[in-house]
Write a protein that holds these residues in place. Structure first.
Motif, PDB file in Angstrom:
ATOM      1  N   PRO A   1     104.401  56.000   2.507  1.00 30.92           N
ATOM      2  CA  PRO A   1     105.154  54.902   3.245  1.00 30.92           C
ATOM      3  C   PRO A   1     104.467  53.479   2.638  1.00 30.92           C
ATOM      4  CG  PRO A   1     102.763  55.904   4.296  1.00 30.92           C
ATOM      5  CD  PRO A   1     102.670  56.691   3.402  1.00 30.92           C
ATOM      6  N   LYS A   2     105.809  52.706   2.810  1.00 32.86           N
ATOM      7  CA  LYS A   2     105.153  51.831   2.001  1.00 32.86           C
ATOM      8  C   LYS A   2     104.009  50.996   3.062  1.00 32.86           C
ATOM      9  CE  LYS A   2     108.229  52.600  -1.171  1.00 32.86           C
ATOM     10  NZ  LYS A   2     108.103  52.798  -2.639  1.00 32.86           N
ATOM     11  N   ARG A   3     103.157  49.941   1.533  1.00 32.93           N
ATOM     12  CA  ARG A   3     101.942  49.011   2.545  1.00 32.93           C
ATOM     13  C   ARG A   3     103.271  48.182   3.209  1.00 32.93           C
ATOM     14  NH1 ARG A   3      98.862  46.805  -0.279  1.00 32.93           N
ATOM     15  NH2 ARG A   3      99.697  46.994  -2.814  1.00 32.93           N
ATOM     16  N   LYS A   4     103.213  47.409   4.991  1.00 30.16           N
ATOM     17  CA  LYS A   4     103.154  46.320   5.139  1.00 30.16           C
ATOM     18  C   LYS A   4     101.626  44.697   5.221  1.00 30.16           C
ATOM     19  CE  LYS A   4     106.165  48.262   8.562  1.00 30.16           C
ATOM     20  NZ  LYS A   4     106.551  48.709   9.799  1.00 30.16           N
ATOM     21  N   ILE A   5     101.226  45.600   5.111  1.00 32.73           N
ATOM     22  CA  ILE A   5      99.904  44.699   4.788  1.00 32.73           C
ATOM     23  C   ILE A   5      99.074  44.074   3.935  1.00 32.73           C
ATOM     24  CG2 ILE A   5      97.499  43.836   6.292  1.00 32.73           C
ATOM     25  CD1 ILE A   5      98.185  45.792   8.213  1.00 32.73           C
ATOM     26  N   LEU A   6      99.166  42.795   3.608  1.00 32.70           N
ATOM     27  CA  LEU A   6      98.860  42.771   2.438  1.00 32.70           C
ATOM     28  C   LEU A   6      98.175  41.421   2.209  1.00 32.70           C
ATOM     29  CD1 LEU A   6     102.322  41.577   1.167  1.00 32.70           C
ATOM     30  CD2 LEU A   6     100.868  43.531   1.259  1.00 32.70           C
ATOM     31  N   SER A   7      97.091  41.614   1.625  1.00 33.93           N
ATOM     32  CA  SER A   7      96.065  41.332   1.000  1.00 33.93           C
ATOM     33  C   SER A   7      96.640  39.919   0.231  1.00 33.93           C
ATOM     34  CB  SER A   7      94.281  41.821  -0.009  1.00 33.93           C
ATOM     35  OG  SER A   7      95.796  41.855  -1.112  1.00 33.93           O
ATOM     36  N   GLY A   8      95.106  38.407   0.660  1.00 36.05           N
ATOM     37  CA  GLY A   8      95.940  37.461  -0.179  1.00 36.05           C
ATOM     38  C   GLY A   8      95.655  37.899  -1.740  1.00 36.05           C
ATOM     39  N   GLY A   9      94.571  38.562  -1.914  1.00 42.91           N
ATOM     40  CA  GLY A   9      95.126  38.205  -3.743  1.00 42.91           C
ATOM     41  C   GLY A   9      96.343  39.211  -3.915  1.00 42.91           C
ATOM     42  N   GLU A  10      96.927  39.785  -3.627  1.00 47.57           N
ATOM     43  CA  GLU A  10      97.788  41.054  -3.562  1.00 47.57           C
ATOM     44  C   GLU A  10      99.545  39.823  -3.002  1.00 47.57           C
ATOM     45  OE1 GLU A  10     100.268  44.976  -3.892  1.00 47.57           O
ATOM     46  OE2 GLU A  10      99.081  44.176  -1.914  1.00 47.57           O
ATOM     47  N   TYR A  11      99.278  38.870  -2.295  1.00 46.13           N
ATOM     48  CA  TYR A  11      99.964  37.563  -1.688  1.00 46.13           C
ATOM     49  C   TYR A  11     100.244  36.823  -2.484  1.00 46.13           C
ATOM     50  CZ  TYR A  11     102.398  34.795   1.119  1.00 46.13           C
ATOM     51  OH  TYR A  11     103.769  33.567   1.360  1.00 46.13           O
ATOM     52  N   ASN A  12      99.445  36.580  -2.813  1.00 46.65           N
ATOM     53  CA  ASN A  12      98.524  35.192  -4.263  1.00 46.65           C
ATOM     54  C   ASN A  12      99.930  35.954  -5.460  1.00 46.65           C
ATOM     55  OD1 ASN A  12      97.970  33.571  -1.794  1.00 46.65           O
ATOM     56  ND2 ASN A  12      95.863  34.247  -3.074  1.00 46.65           N
TER      57      ASN A  12
ATOM     58  N   ILE B   1     109.454  37.426   1.611  1.00 47.20           N
ATOM     59  CA  ILE B   1     108.809  36.265   0.497  1.00 47.20           C
ATOM     60  C   ILE B   1     109.331  35.960  -0.559  1.00 47.20           C
ATOM     61  CG2 ILE B   1     106.688  36.424  -1.049  1.00 47.20           C
ATOM     62  CD1 ILE B   1     105.004  39.340   0.358  1.00 47.20           C
ATOM     63  N   VAL B   2     110.288  36.321  -1.204  1.00 42.79           N
ATOM     64  CA  VAL B   2     111.015  35.665  -2.216  1.00 42.79           C
ATOM     65  C   VAL B   2     111.656  35.134  -1.507  1.00 42.79           C
ATOM     66  CG1 VAL B   2     113.274  36.287  -3.711  1.00 42.79           C
ATOM     67  CG2 VAL B   2     111.198  37.246  -3.171  1.00 42.79           C
ATOM     68  N   GLN B   3     112.305  35.511  -0.108  1.00 40.96           N
ATOM     69  CA  GLN B   3     113.333  34.189   0.614  1.00 40.96           C
ATOM     70  C   GLN B   3     112.260  32.936   0.813  1.00 40.96           C
ATOM     71  OE1 GLN B   3     114.823  35.703   4.482  1.00 40.96           O
ATOM     72  NE2 GLN B   3     114.383  33.497   5.517  1.00 40.96           N
ATOM     73  N   SER B   4     110.715  33.177   1.415  1.00 42.03           N
ATOM     74  CA  SER B   4     110.174  32.308   1.801  1.00 42.03           C
ATOM     75  C   SER B   4     109.817  30.883   0.319  1.00 42.03           C
ATOM     76  CB  SER B   4     109.073  32.517   2.419  1.00 42.03           C
ATOM     77  OG  SER B   4     107.937  31.698   2.647  1.00 42.03           O
ATOM     78  N   GLU B   5     109.459  31.829  -0.260  1.00 38.71           N
ATOM     79  CA  GLU B   5     109.157  30.804  -1.623  1.00 38.71           C
ATOM     80  C   GLU B   5     110.591  30.471  -2.134  1.00 38.71           C
ATOM     81  OE1 GLU B   5     105.763  30.499  -3.075  1.00 38.71           O
ATOM     82  OE2 GLU B   5     105.368  31.722  -1.389  1.00 38.71           O
TER      83      GLU B   5
END
Length: 332
Positions: free
Chosen positions: A14-25, A61-65
């Motif tokens: 299953p694909k991960r939904k909860i992202l760490s701060g480092g990965e999100y950055n 995330i692409v949409q937000s950025e």
């Protein structure tokens, strides 16, 4: 020895939904450093660099950025229309109908945004509503070649335009329906937005419980559905615009970000007003419902609970007052 065939995708994790701060950055850095169209950036994220992350989380995330970048450069865009129209007029005979797509990639603009600036410059005398109409119906543009270019931009833009707006609206409605179906399967009785608006409420959550329940020891009075990714900035915005008023009016509740969230989002101090953040509907074993003494039920109460759309009870208060709580039992 014969082998059991494996269905495609059966062994996929299953694909991960909860992202760490480092990965999100890292995802945000990739997006902001990408040279090209947002639709191509999204493809690279999904298929090359972050294959184990929920694809729709990457889309959000692409949409937000891209939206943040567009807002920060808005003052520049108003001055670019004249240049864009000049470039188009000079090069329209050198390329096929992909000229505006090429220009959008070079200028680091959403294709639809580029079309809007170019059309505003070309039709200066026309009202802005006329430009919006041309973007919705490009066949109305009097230049056939330009009309074909604009049509291609609309199809190729996953951030703006009528097709993108329709897709997002349908997705939001789809996940609201999913929330209601899962709530019914879990045995939750609730009012939806239409019920609440008939009762005179303006800002309403997607579902409001007729009888509150417990989720891991916390009282839940309402649930809000978001077909989105819950980064900290977006979540704080949602609290200011919606969730705070829900808490003030109805008490504690849950917001579900179906495509996941930043790991810091659930622990933000802003949530202390009574907000629980989840990435899916609460697990059945974590729910505790109030069991009402059946011998003390008024005869009409079960029908009232089942037919919540009638709006004959005001948010369940009369039911709670008339039917004393027997006990809280955990669902098996």
């Amino acid at each position: 020895m014969s082998q059991v065939p494996v269905l495609a995708g059966e062994n996929e994790q299953p694909k991960r939904k909860i992202l760490s701060g480092g990965e999100y950055n890292r995802i945000c850095q990739f997006i902001n450093g990408f040279h090209g169209l947002a639709i191509d950036c999204e493809f690279e994220l999904r298929n090359r660099f972050f294959k184990d992350v929920e694809p729709m989380a990457l889309t959000c995330i692409v949409q937000s950025e891209v939206s943040n970048r567009t807002k920060s450069n808005h003052w520049k865009q108003d001055q670019r229309g004249k240049k864009l129209l000049k470039v188009y007029d000079e090069q329209k005979n050198l390329y096929d109908n992909a000229l505006l797509i090429r220009m959008a990639s070079v200028e680091a603009l959403n294709p639809v945004a580029l079309c809007r600036m170019l059309l505003q410059e070309k039709y200066k005398a026309q009202h802005r509503s006329h430009i919006s109409q041309l973007l919705r119906h490009p066949h109305l543009i009097d230049d056939p070649q330009l009309a074909a270019n604009v049509q291609q931009c609309i199809i190729s833009d996953n951030q703006e335009g009528s097709i993108t707006d329709l897709r997002r609206r349908i997705m939001g409605e789809e996940y609201e329906l999913k929330l209601k179906n899962l709530a019914k399967e879990a045995g939750v009785h609730f009012y939806d937005e239409q019920d609440l608006r008939r009762m005179g409420y303006d800002k309403t959550p997607d579902i409001k419980m007729i009888l509150p329940f417990l989720y891991k020891g916390s009282v839940v009075n309402w649930i809000e559905s978001k077909a989105n990714f819950g980064d900290t900035k977006k979540h704080k915005f949602n609290i200011q615009q919606q969730l705070q008023s829900y808490c003030n009016r109805f008490g504690p509740g849950i917001i579900i970000y179906w495509f996941g969230y930043h790991e810091e989002t659930p622990s933000l101090p802003d949530n202390n007003i009574g907000i629980t953040v989840l990435a899916d509907f609460p697990a059945k074993e974590d729910l505790v419902f109030m069991q009402l003494a059946q011998e003390e039920f008024p005869a009409e109460t079960p029908a009232t609970i089942e037919n919540s759309s009638t709006g004959s009870q005001l948010l369940g208060e009369p039911i709670i007052a008339e039917c004393p709580i027997k006990e809280l039992t955990k669902l098996s």
